[in-house]
Motif scaffolding. Structure first.
Motif, PDB file in Angstrom:
ATOM      1  N   SER A  30      -6.776  30.515  26.339  1.00  0.00           N
ATOM      2  CA  SER A  30      -5.536  29.754  26.205  1.00  0.00           C
ATOM      3  C   SER A  30      -4.555  30.128  27.315  1.00  0.00           C
ATOM      4  O   SER A  30      -4.409  31.295  27.661  1.00  0.00           O
ATOM      5  N   SER A  31      -3.865  29.132  27.861  1.00  0.00           N
ATOM      6  CA  SER A  31      -2.843  29.411  28.873  1.00  0.00           C
ATOM      7  C   SER A  31      -1.721  30.243  28.277  1.00  0.00           C
ATOM      8  O   SER A  31      -1.080  31.024  28.982  1.00  0.00           O
ATOM      9  N   LEU A  35      -0.319  33.365  30.328  1.00  0.00           N
ATOM     10  CA  LEU A  35       1.041  33.311  30.845  1.00  0.00           C
ATOM     11  C   LEU A  35       2.046  34.036  29.956  1.00  0.00           C
ATOM     12  O   LEU A  35       3.122  34.385  30.419  1.00  0.00           O
ATOM     13  N   LEU A  52       0.006  30.961  39.048  1.00  0.00           N
ATOM     14  CA  LEU A  52      -0.162  29.940  38.020  1.00  0.00           C
ATOM     15  C   LEU A  52       1.132  29.908  37.221  1.00  0.00           C
ATOM     16  O   LEU A  52       1.546  30.918  36.648  1.00  0.00           O
ATOM     17  N   ARG A  54       3.797  27.695  34.482  1.00  0.00           N
ATOM     18  CA  ARG A  54       4.004  26.635  33.499  1.00  0.00           C
ATOM     19  C   ARG A  54       5.356  25.986  33.798  1.00  0.00           C
ATOM     20  O   ARG A  54       6.375  26.667  33.904  1.00  0.00           O
ATOM     21  N   LEU A  60       0.771  22.778  34.234  1.00  0.00           N
ATOM     22  CA  LEU A  60       0.398  23.974  34.975  1.00  0.00           C
ATOM     23  C   LEU A  60       0.316  23.650  36.461  1.00  0.00           C
ATOM     24  O   LEU A  60      -0.221  22.616  36.842  1.00  0.00           O
TER      25      LEU A  60
END
Length: 64
Positions: A30-31, A35, A52, A54, A60
């Motif tokens: 999962s992002s 993050l 990377l 958000r 993204l």
């Protein structure tokens, strides 16, 4: 259960979802786990740093 355990539980649930393109050997995370609350992650790849991020709209962006 602590927040890290909750994160791993969420990842396990997402692993049960079908992979895009049917790739059987792909990893999935999962992002939100990557993050966390910061909304940004730096990745080192071949001595280069990639970020990377958000966005405010939940998209993204990967930048070098």
């Amino acid at each position: 259960m602590n927040s890290q355990s909750n994160s791993f539980k969420d990842v396990e649930q997402e692993l049960s979802a079908p992979l895009i393109g049917g790739e059987l050997n792909a990893s999935r995370i999962s992002s939100d786990v990557l993050l966390s609350d910061r909304g940004r992650l730096e990745i080192v790849h071949e001595n280069e740093i990639y970020r990377l991020t958000r966005t405010k709209n939940g998209k993204l962006i990967l930048t070098k």
